[in-house]
Design a protein around this motif. Sequence first.
Motif, mmCIF file in Angstrom:
data_model
loop_
_atom_site.group_PDB
_atom_site.id
_atom_site.type_symbol
_atom_site.label_atom_id
_atom_site.label_comp_id
_atom_site.label_asym_id
_atom_site.label_seq_id
_atom_site.Cartn_x
_atom_site.Cartn_y
_atom_site.Cartn_z
ATOM 1 N N PRO A 290 -8.013 7.134 6.765
ATOM 2 C CA PRO A 290 -8.944 5.782 6.624
ATOM 3 C C PRO A 290 -10.496 6.046 5.984
ATOM 4 O O PRO A 290 -10.929 5.137 5.368
ATOM 5 C CB PRO A 290 -8.749 4.857 7.747
ATOM 6 C CG PRO A 290 -7.513 5.553 8.361
ATOM 7 C CD PRO A 290 -7.550 6.915 8.054
ATOM 8 N N MET B 234 0.792 -1.189 0.076
ATOM 9 C CA MET B 234 -0.170 -0.039 0.050
ATOM 10 C C MET B 234 0.740 1.109 -0.134
ATOM 11 O O MET B 234 0.351 2.271 -0.733
ATOM 12 C CB MET B 234 -0.992 0.109 1.239
ATOM 13 C CG MET B 234 -2.055 0.985 0.896
ATOM 14 S SD MET B 234 -3.125 0.821 -0.245
ATOM 15 C CE MET B 234 -4.334 1.879 -0.176
ATOM 16 N N MET C 214 -13.172 1.295 8.119
ATOM 17 C CA MET C 214 -13.076 0.460 7.048
ATOM 18 C C MET C 214 -14.671 0.183 6.847
ATOM 19 O O MET C 214 -15.700 0.510 7.636
ATOM 20 C CB MET C 214 -12.828 -0.899 7.936
ATOM 21 C CG MET C 214 -12.609 -2.135 6.971
ATOM 22 S SD MET C 214 -11.801 -3.460 7.697
ATOM 23 C CE MET C 214 -12.101 -4.861 6.692
ATOM 24 N N ALA D 7 -6.362 -5.865 4.750
ATOM 25 C CA ALA D 7 -7.226 -4.656 4.609
ATOM 26 C C ALA D 7 -6.862 -3.764 5.992
ATOM 27 O O ALA D 7 -6.412 -2.502 5.400
ATOM 28 C CB ALA D 7 -8.633 -4.806 4.852
ATOM 29 N N SER E 118 -9.796 -6.334 -0.416
ATOM 30 C CA SER E 118 -8.827 -7.346 0.051
ATOM 31 C C SER E 118 -9.586 -8.657 0.401
ATOM 32 O O SER E 118 -10.832 -8.621 0.842
ATOM 33 C CB SER E 118 -8.255 -6.862 1.555
ATOM 34 O OG SER E 118 -7.556 -7.683 2.272
ATOM 35 N N ALA F 259 -10.803 2.892 -3.466
ATOM 36 C CA ALA F 259 -11.218 1.382 -2.653
ATOM 37 C C ALA F 259 -9.930 0.447 -2.498
ATOM 38 O O ALA F 259 -9.011 0.281 -3.367
ATOM 39 C CB ALA F 259 -12.441 0.914 -3.280
ATOM 40 N N ILE F 260 -10.024 -0.211 -1.230
ATOM 41 C CA ILE F 260 -8.950 -1.278 -1.011
ATOM 42 C C ILE F 260 -9.927 -2.569 -1.071
ATOM 43 O O ILE F 260 -10.745 -2.784 -0.248
ATOM 44 C CB ILE F 260 -8.433 -1.053 0.258
ATOM 45 C CG1 ILE F 260 -7.605 0.053 0.202
ATOM 46 C CG2 ILE F 260 -7.586 -2.447 0.541
ATOM 47 C CD1 ILE F 260 -7.120 0.545 1.544
ATOM 48 N N LEU G 296 -4.664 0.022 5.361
ATOM 49 C CA LEU G 296 -5.403 1.327 6.199
ATOM 50 C C LEU G 296 -4.362 1.842 7.005
ATOM 51 O O LEU G 296 -4.514 3.127 7.417
ATOM 52 C CB LEU G 296 -6.775 1.004 6.780
ATOM 53 C CG LEU G 296 -7.792 0.567 5.871
ATOM 54 C CD1 LEU G 296 -9.033 -0.175 6.806
ATOM 55 C CD2 LEU G 296 -8.425 1.751 5.216
ATOM 56 N N SER H 39 -13.030 0.226 1.869
ATOM 57 C CA SER H 39 -12.165 -0.918 2.161
ATOM 58 C C SER H 39 -12.842 -2.061 2.535
ATOM 59 O O SER H 39 -13.862 -1.802 3.400
ATOM 60 C CB SER H 39 -11.068 -0.462 3.281
ATOM 61 O OG SER H 39 -11.499 0.025 4.385
ATOM 62 N N TYR H 40 -12.781 -3.076 1.881
ATOM 63 C CA TYR H 40 -13.356 -4.352 2.209
ATOM 64 C C TYR H 40 -12.561 -5.569 2.549
ATOM 65 O O TYR H 40 -11.553 -5.894 1.883
ATOM 66 C CB TYR H 40 -14.199 -4.732 0.678
ATOM 67 C CG TYR H 40 -15.099 -3.485 0.167
ATOM 68 C CD1 TYR H 40 -16.539 -3.292 0.511
ATOM 69 C CD2 TYR H 40 -14.563 -2.554 -0.691
ATOM 70 C CE1 TYR H 40 -17.516 -2.433 0.158
ATOM 71 C CE2 TYR H 40 -15.575 -1.513 -1.231
ATOM 72 C CZ TYR H 40 -16.663 -1.482 -0.599
ATOM 73 O OH TYR H 40 -17.180 -0.340 -1.253
#
Length: 338
Positions: free
Chosen positions: A256, A225, A279, A246, A240, A237-238, A250, A261-262
Motif C-alpha cells: 500500500p 481492485m 494512504m 479507497a 476514490s 494511483a487509486i 488498498l 491513494s486519495y
Amino acid sequence: MKKKLLSLIMCVSLVGAMLVGCSGTKDNTPAANNQTNNQGENKGDSGAKQYRVAYIARTQSDSFAAWLANEMKAAAKDYSDITLDVFDGQADDEKENAAIENAITNGYDAIIVQPNNGEAQRPYVEKIVKAGIIAITTNARITGIEGASSVDADPYKQAAVNAALAVEQVPQNGKVVVLNGPSGNFHADERRKAWQAEFFDKRSDVTIIAEDIANWNKDEAMSFMEDWITANGQIDAIISMNDNMAAGALEVVADPAGILSYGVDGTAEAALLIQDGKMTSTCLQSAIDLAKLNMESVHKLLTGEEKQIDVDIDEVLITKDNASQYVDMYKERGLIKE
C-alpha cells in the motif's frame, strides 16, 4: 337485606374499578403520548414544547454513515426539547423511502434525510414538505425542493483539495484507477466532476486504465481492485470518491505504501492509514460538525427562529503531516481503540 347489601358492594366496586381505569390507562395514540404535533404544541413535564425528530440514515454499514448517525445522537443530547430517533435505510432506496413514509405517518415534527440516492428520495422528501413537516436533507443535500432545508459539505471542494495534491504527486504518464459512488448521488457526481476538472484536464498524460461504481462499498472496491491488478499489473494511483472504497482497494494491494491513494470523508480508518503511510490523503468531512450543524439547524426551524436554512461545513485536507491530530481526535471519541 343481604341482597341489598351485596348489590351495594358490587356497585361501589364497579365505580372504583372505573376510576382506577380512567387514571391508570394511557391512550396509545401519538397525540396522547405527547409525541406528535407538527407545530411543536406538545409539552413535557416542564411545560416546555417538546419536539420529535426522525433521522433517516442512508445505511449503518458504511463507516462514515455510521459515524454520522452516532454523532447525530450525541449532538441531539444538547437539546432538552428534542428527542431524536434514528432509522437505518440499509443502502436500499425502497427501505429508506419506506422509513420516510413511516416517519411522516408517525407525525414527527421534523425529518432529516441522508439520501441513498437523491433522485430516488426526492419525491419522498417532497411528501415531508407537503405534510407540513420540517424537512432537512444532509450528506448529500437534494437541491430544488421548495420548502426543504439542507446541511451538507461542498463535494466539489472536497475532491478538489485532493486533486490539487495529485497534480503534483502522480508520476508522468501515470496509470490510475477510479472508484465512484452511486450514479445520481450528489456527492459522488460532484466529486467526480472535480477530479475531471482539477486533475485529469490538467494532467493529459495520465491514463485511466479502469473505472467503475463501487457504491461507497469497501467489499465492492476490493473486488474491482483485485480484477484491475490482475489485468493491468502496475497501478500508480487509486482515485476514490470516498475513504471506504479507497481502504477496500488498498486491502488487496501488496504494498500500500507503494501506491498513491486519495479519498474523502476523513474517517478514523483513513486517518490511521495515512498516519501509517499506507494512504496518501483524504478530505475531512466531519461527521461531528455535520451533526452539530444539523441539530442546530433543525432546532432553529422547529422554534421558528429560521424558516429556511442551507449551510455547508468546511473541508480540511488530511495528509501525513497532520494525520496524527485526527487519529488523536478519534481516540478521544472512542472510535480508535488504544
